[in-house]
Design an enzyme around this catalytic site. Structure first.
Site, PDB file in Angstrom:
ATOM      1  N   HIS A  57      -5.194  22.674   0.196  1.00  0.00           N
ATOM      2  CA  HIS A  57      -5.956  21.969  -1.158  1.00  0.00           C
ATOM      3  C   HIS A  57      -6.892  22.752  -1.588  1.00  0.00           C
ATOM      4  O   HIS A  57      -7.935  23.416  -1.181  1.00  0.00           O
ATOM      5  CB  HIS A  57      -6.589  20.633  -0.398  1.00  0.00           C
TER       6      HIS A  57
ATOM      7  N   HIS B  44     -15.324  13.814   1.387  1.00  0.00           N
ATOM      8  CA  HIS B  44     -16.587  14.893   0.877  1.00  0.00           C
ATOM      9  C   HIS B  44     -17.774  13.709   0.438  1.00  0.00           C
ATOM     10  O   HIS B  44     -17.642  12.673   0.039  1.00  0.00           O
ATOM     11  CB  HIS B  44     -16.459  15.618  -0.030  1.00  0.00           C
TER      12      HIS B  44
ATOM     13  N   GLU C 113     -23.106  13.860  -8.508  1.00  0.00           N
ATOM     14  CA  GLU C 113     -22.597  12.456  -8.874  1.00  0.00           C
ATOM     15  C   GLU C 113     -21.269  12.583  -9.544  1.00  0.00           C
ATOM     16  O   GLU C 113     -21.052  13.394 -10.433  1.00  0.00           O
ATOM     17  CB  GLU C 113     -23.744  11.527  -9.556  1.00  0.00           C
TER      18      GLU C 113
ATOM     19  N   TYR D 155      -2.650   8.496  -9.855  1.00  0.00           N
ATOM     20  CA  TYR D 155      -3.766   9.218  -9.053  1.00  0.00           C
ATOM     21  C   TYR D 155      -3.463   8.637  -7.791  1.00  0.00           C
ATOM     22  O   TYR D 155      -4.011   7.681  -7.470  1.00  0.00           O
ATOM     23  CB  TYR D 155      -4.824   9.085  -9.752  1.00  0.00           C
TER      24      TYR D 155
ATOM     25  N   HIS E  26     -17.229  10.042  -0.065  1.00  0.00           N
ATOM     26  CA  HIS E  26     -15.904   9.164  -0.609  1.00  0.00           C
ATOM     27  C   HIS E  26     -14.754  10.318  -0.478  1.00  0.00           C
ATOM     28  O   HIS E  26     -14.913  11.378  -0.078  1.00  0.00           O
ATOM     29  CB  HIS E  26     -16.051   9.052  -2.266  1.00  0.00           C
TER      30      HIS E  26
END
Length: 388
Positions: free
Chosen positions: A261, A298, A304, A314, A334
């Site tokens: 990734h 992460h 933010e 998505y 999140h």
């Protein structure tokens, strides 16, 4: 940006230069950043850009802050916003801090005046629509999914070909391509996800010689100052330099792929003071047989994350619609929602199209964000215990 020129200019700077039709001496204007130390362009006008017939009212810009009772991840459904206002005053801010304002504009009409931002750069991402921006640097055509970058000091107005929906950014800083994409001369490097060929300045310079009253609205000192001119403000005969408006289409961004990734900096498109703008585009995914294609969890300890969903699927987010924003604020981890990682294993490509803005200072929310807020999003990672 690279050097560009349009129209007629003299062989040397700061010399006598006359209008071919009237033989009148043209007015040279140097538009520069960082005093006389940054990038600049030089424009040649029929009339003095200082010439004002009447000074109108000053109207403060008021952002009404919403201070939520809770600190949680948030989902904003902006497609609920119908057309309102014009191409300037129709811009509605959702999140902001001292570095950037992020909003939506769904204009119901073109502005009947010219506009100039006197103290900030602007980026408009065209989610829907096409048309032209008439500017002092010339006519800039735009289409769906273009980023339109308008440097401060640019006098302009929009002309629409069809209904519009925009994602908007304003910054008192400077919008640039990322430092790591450029060599010491400013040229984009081979590993950059775009080249100079992908950035499009104005292509036609229309010099307006007509007189008559023209209204200009200037953003400065936290408000809008109105002026009346007795000449058309797009009176430039020619210009050259490194400061000018341009477009870049998100589909010209060359996404990076890897065996495992790739983190969000691989998607960076622009930088501003204490924030970045990134483009998430359709692309091939990781090819290692053990790869997890979706982003790892992460924590935004010092930033933010605002994500605006443009098109496609998505995979890491369930229940997020096109035209929605997610805000993952600092202090909270999140990542993919339950079930999405297992479901994604083995996929080879993604169709997502999204624009992300990461800020390195906390964002405030407006009362409009409250009106469009979906409080259920904060619970979208929760699953009932097995057997409950």
């Amino acid at each position: 940006m690279r050097y560009a020129s349009l129209g007629r200019i003299p062989a040397k700077r700061h010399v006598q230069f006359r209008d071919e039709q009237t033989e009148n001496l043209l007015v040279e204007e140097v538009m520069g950043f960082e005093g006389f130390s940054g990038n600049e362009s030089i424009l040649y006008h029929l009339f003095s850009p200082c010439r004002v017939k009447e000074v109108g009212a000053f109207t403060p810009i008021v952002l009404e802050e919403w201070v939520p009772d809770t600190h949680v991840h948030r989902l904003t459904h902006s497609m609920a916003m119908g057309p309102s206002g014009d191409s300037v005053l129709g811009r509605r801010v959702l999140q902001y801090n001292g570095d950037v304002e992020i909003g939506i504009c769904v204009p119901e009409r073109e502005a009947d005046y010219f506009y100039r931002d006197g103290e900030g750069d602007e980026v408009i991402f065209v989610h829907e629509g096409s048309g032209v921006v008439e500017t002092i640097f010339g006519t800039l055509a735009y289409r769906q999914h273009d980023y339109i970058v308008l440097p401060r000091g640019t006098t302009y107005r929009f002309r629409f070909d069809e209904p519009q929906r925009w994602l908007t950014f304003y910054t008192p800083g400077e919008i640039e391509t990322p430092n790591r994409y450029r060599n010491r001369y400013g040229q984009l490097l081979e590993h950059a996800p775009f080249s100079q060929r992908d950035f499009h300045p104005p292509t036609e310079l229309v010099t307006h010689r007509d007189r008559g009253e023209h209204h200009v609205k200037l953003r400065v000192r936290g408000g809008y100052q109105d002026y009346e001119l007795d000449y058309h403000p797009l009176d430039v005969i020619g210009w050259d330099g490194y400061v000018y408006p341009y477009t870049f289409n998100i589909h010209d961004f060359e996404p990076k792929a890897g065996r495992l990734h790739q983190p969000p900096p691989a998607h960076q498109t622009f930088q501003g003071p204490n924030f970045v703008i990134c483009s998430f585009c359709p692309r091939m995914l990781d090819w290692d047989p053990m790869a997890v294609a979706l982003p790892y969890h992460h924590s935004n300890v010092q930033s933010e994350e605002v994500m605006y969903y443009v098109d496609g699927d998505y995979a890491a987010r369930k229940g997020v619609e096109i035209g929605s924003f997610t805000l993952h604020p600092s202090g909270l981890p999140h990542g993919p929602q339950p079930g999405t990682v297992e479901k994604s294993l083995g996929i080879k490509e993604t169709s997502e199209l999204a624009v992300m803005c990461d800020t390195f200072r906390p964002l405030k929310l407006t009362t409009l964000a409250r009106e469009l807020d979906d409080p259920s999003y904060a619970y979208s990672w929760y699953e009932d215990p097995v057997g409950a």
